[in-house]
Write a protein that holds these residues in place. Structure first.
Motif, PDB file in Angstrom:
ATOM      1  N   HIS A 261      74.949  54.520  61.488  1.00 54.59           N
ATOM      2  CA  HIS A 261      74.507  54.928  60.148  1.00 54.59           C
ATOM      3  C   HIS A 261      75.462  54.515  59.046  1.00 54.59           C
ATOM      4  N   ALA A 262      76.749  54.531  59.358  1.00 55.35           N
ATOM      5  CA  ALA A 262      77.745  54.250  58.319  1.00 55.35           C
ATOM      6  C   ALA A 262      78.100  52.771  58.237  1.00 55.35           C
ATOM      7  N   GLY A 263      77.859  52.023  59.305  1.00 53.01           N
ATOM      8  CA  GLY A 263      78.319  50.638  59.342  1.00 53.01           C
ATOM      9  C   GLY A 263      79.831  50.637  59.186  1.00 53.01           C
ATOM     10  N   GLY A 264      80.347  49.662  58.479  1.00 52.77           N
ATOM     11  CA  GLY A 264      81.792  49.621  58.267  1.00 52.77           C
ATOM     12  C   GLY A 264      82.153  50.023  56.846  1.00 52.77           C
ATOM     13  N   TYR A 265      81.217  50.709  56.179  1.00 54.34           N
ATOM     14  CA  TYR A 265      81.450  51.068  54.768  1.00 54.34           C
ATOM     15  C   TYR A 265      82.366  52.296  54.709  1.00 54.34           C
ATOM     16  N   GLN A 322      64.226  45.634  43.721  1.00 55.95           N
ATOM     17  CA  GLN A 322      63.282  45.680  44.840  1.00 55.95           C
ATOM     18  C   GLN A 322      63.101  44.291  45.453  1.00 55.95           C
ATOM     19  N   ALA A 323      62.919  43.312  44.560  1.00 53.73           N
ATOM     20  CA  ALA A 323      62.723  41.939  45.035  1.00 53.73           C
ATOM     21  C   ALA A 323      63.961  41.455  45.785  1.00 53.73           C
ATOM     22  N   MET A 324      65.125  41.811  45.254  1.00 49.59           N
ATOM     23  CA  MET A 324      66.378  41.431  45.904  1.00 49.59           C
ATOM     24  C   MET A 324      66.451  42.027  47.305  1.00 49.59           C
ATOM     25  N   ALA A 325      66.099  43.303  47.401  1.00 52.19           N
ATOM     26  CA  ALA A 325      66.140  44.000  48.695  1.00 52.19           C
ATOM     27  C   ALA A 325      65.167  43.350  49.678  1.00 52.19           C
ATOM     28  N   ALA A 326      63.973  42.979  49.178  1.00 50.83           N
ATOM     29  CA  ALA A 326      62.954  42.391  50.056  1.00 50.83           C
ATOM     30  C   ALA A 326      63.423  41.035  50.590  1.00 50.83           C
ATOM     31  N   ARG A 380      68.323  48.680  51.853  1.00 46.12           N
ATOM     32  CA  ARG A 380      67.503  49.369  52.858  1.00 46.12           C
ATOM     33  C   ARG A 380      66.909  50.652  52.268  1.00 46.12           C
ATOM     34  N   TRP A 381      67.704  51.363  51.513  1.00 44.49           N
ATOM     35  CA  TRP A 381      67.256  52.617  50.888  1.00 44.49           C
ATOM     36  C   TRP A 381      66.097  52.345  49.925  1.00 44.49           C
ATOM     37  N   ILE A 382      66.192  51.279  49.127  1.00 38.40           N
ATOM     38  CA  ILE A 382      65.136  50.957  48.162  1.00 38.40           C
ATOM     39  C   ILE A 382      63.819  50.692  48.895  1.00 38.40           C
ATOM     40  N   ARG A 387      58.264  52.598  50.804  1.00 37.65           N
ATOM     41  CA  ARG A 387      57.294  52.952  51.838  1.00 37.65           C
ATOM     42  C   ARG A 387      56.792  54.371  51.657  1.00 37.65           C
ATOM     43  N   GLN A 388      57.680  55.238  51.127  1.00 36.61           N
ATOM     44  CA  GLN A 388      57.289  56.644  50.966  1.00 36.61           C
ATOM     45  C   GLN A 388      56.397  56.873  49.763  1.00 36.61           C
TER      46      GLN A 388
END
Ligand SMILES: Nc1ncnc2c1ncn2[C@@H]1O[C@H](COP(=O)(O)OP(=O)(O)O)[C@@H](O)[C@H]1O
Ligand SMILES: [Mg+2]
Length: 389
Positions: A261-265, A322-326, A380-382, A387-388
């Protein structure tokens, strides 16, 4: 509660972790700069730490200051630049405090105390017997410029057989004129070999979001360090180290789940550890069930971070994000062209959105042009939000 153990994690910003993992390149660079300044009678190149929010720039500056204190007994001066703030005024005032502190310090090695001769200080303090041109300045007053205050402070440092570390955080907020003056002042005194190490930290926008203005040459010649997420081994160390030290070790399964969940952040690692620790009160170790229980809280905490950036964007800017995330989710490199194509418009019609988001520090652009979210995981969050809806 009698058996309550304090939580060893430090979720949040500017909070030194109990276990500081990795960043050996930066710390090695800083250690070398300190040695050059302390023993070779030269002023080393400044260090610049560049990276998105939450990767650990501020706490790494703190580690550099600690290194100077531990190895050389040098004090540090720290300034955080605010938007529209007065960086140089603040720096001046901190330098004056440091000068006072140093004036009250007994030299560490009295026999090597520098002698002030005819406006110059013989720098036996550096161990090479070289001569440092350092006018014995009068006491600095509050209306003195940076140059005068710096001279006074360095005179006090050399007199005490010490040196100084100056850390400046959030440098992207500095007005270009202030930054130019800061750099100009340091540049001018390089030939004098003052025992001073300057370490700066900024968002990646410092490199590429200054319009036509170039960075001062002094910074271009600095030792640049790009801070990013921690590699897997170090991320694990940052996550399991604090629990281990506090006597409630984390099982490998629990660590795997949380790392997913955290990755390396680094920010997320502290948040993950914090909630897993909380979920495991009363247990002797942090197991996979505790980790599972913690996940919704971890996600909520990170969502809060993303939400504030999202709300700060206009509807058009949100479309761009959004477009960037996609594009990124498809595994493509989200450069300006790809994002515009995703939106179905020519690049030129949306480049102002990209520029605004860069300026706000919501995204940053790599040297090759790839765009990234300042806070990892936001893309990922965006898409999840989408979707919701
Ligand atoms: N190397 C590291 N090891 C462990 N935790 C870290 C490390 N670097 C940063 N952190 C943690 O990450 C969070 C963000 O650090 P901070 O220095 O405020 O980031 P930045 O200044 O880049 O925004 C803090 O909770 C800090 O304790
Ligand atoms: Mg910071």
């Amino acid at each position: 509660m009698a058996d309550r153990q304090p939580n060893p994690y430090r979720p949040g910003f500017n909070q030194p972790p109990v276990v500081f993992a990795g960043r050996s390149d930066v710390l090695d660079g800083a250690a070398e700069a300190l040695e050059i300044a302390a023993y070779d009678g030269r002023t080393p190149r400044p260090l610049i730490l560049l990276g998105p929010r939450g990767v650990g720039k501020t706490v790494t500056l703190g580690e550099i200051a600690e290194l100077a204190a531990e190895r050389h007994s040098w004090p540090a001066v720290h300034v955080e630049v605010k938007v529209g703030g007065r960086m140089l005024v603040e720096l001046g005032s901190r330098l004056r405090d440091a000068a006072q502190l140093l004036a009250g310090t007994e030299p560490r090695e009295p026999r090597r105390r520098p002698r002030v001769t005819g406006g110059k200080v013989e720098a036996h303090a550096f161990g090479i017997g070289g001569e440092v041109q350092l006018e014995a300045a009068a006491d600095a007053r509050s209306d003195d410029g940076l140059d005068a205050v710096l001279r006074t402070t360095m005179a006090a440092a050399v007199d005490a057989g010490a040196g100084l570390v100056i850390t400046v955080d959030e440098v992207h907020n500095a007005a270009p004129e202030e930054l130019a003056l800061l750099c100009g002042t340091f540049q001018e005194h390089v030939p004098q070999g003052w025992p001073v190490v300057l370490a700066l930290a900024a968002l990646p926008t410092l490199r590429n979001n200054r319009g036509r203005r170039r960075l001062p040459t002094y910074l271009e010649r600095a030792e640049w360090h790009d801070l990013d997420t921690l590699p897997p081994t170090e991320a694990r160390e940052a996550l399991v180290g604090p629990a281990q030290q506090a006597g409630r070790p984390m099982t490998p399964d629990a660590a795997d789940l949380l790392l997913g969940h955290a990755g390396g952040y680094p920010y997320a690692l502290q948040v993950a550890g914090h909630f897993a620790w909380r979920a495991s009160h009363g247990s002797r170790s942090i197991g996979v069930d505790h980790a599972r229980q913690a996940v919704p809280r971890i996600e909520a905490d990170l969502a809060h971070l993303f939400r504030s950036r999202w709300d700060d964007a206009s509807p058009r800017e949100q479309e761009y994000l959004q477009a960037m995330a996609a594009v990124a989710a498809r595994g493509e490199v989200p450069k300006g062209g790809a994002v515009a194509a995703e939106l179905g418009v020519p690049v030129t019609s949306v480049s102002y959105l990209r520029a605004r988001l860069l300026r706000k520090g919501t995204i940053y652009r790599e040297a090759g042009g790839a765009l990234h979210f300042i806070t990892p995981g936001m893309g990922r969050w965006i898409l999840d939000q989408d979707r919701q809806d």
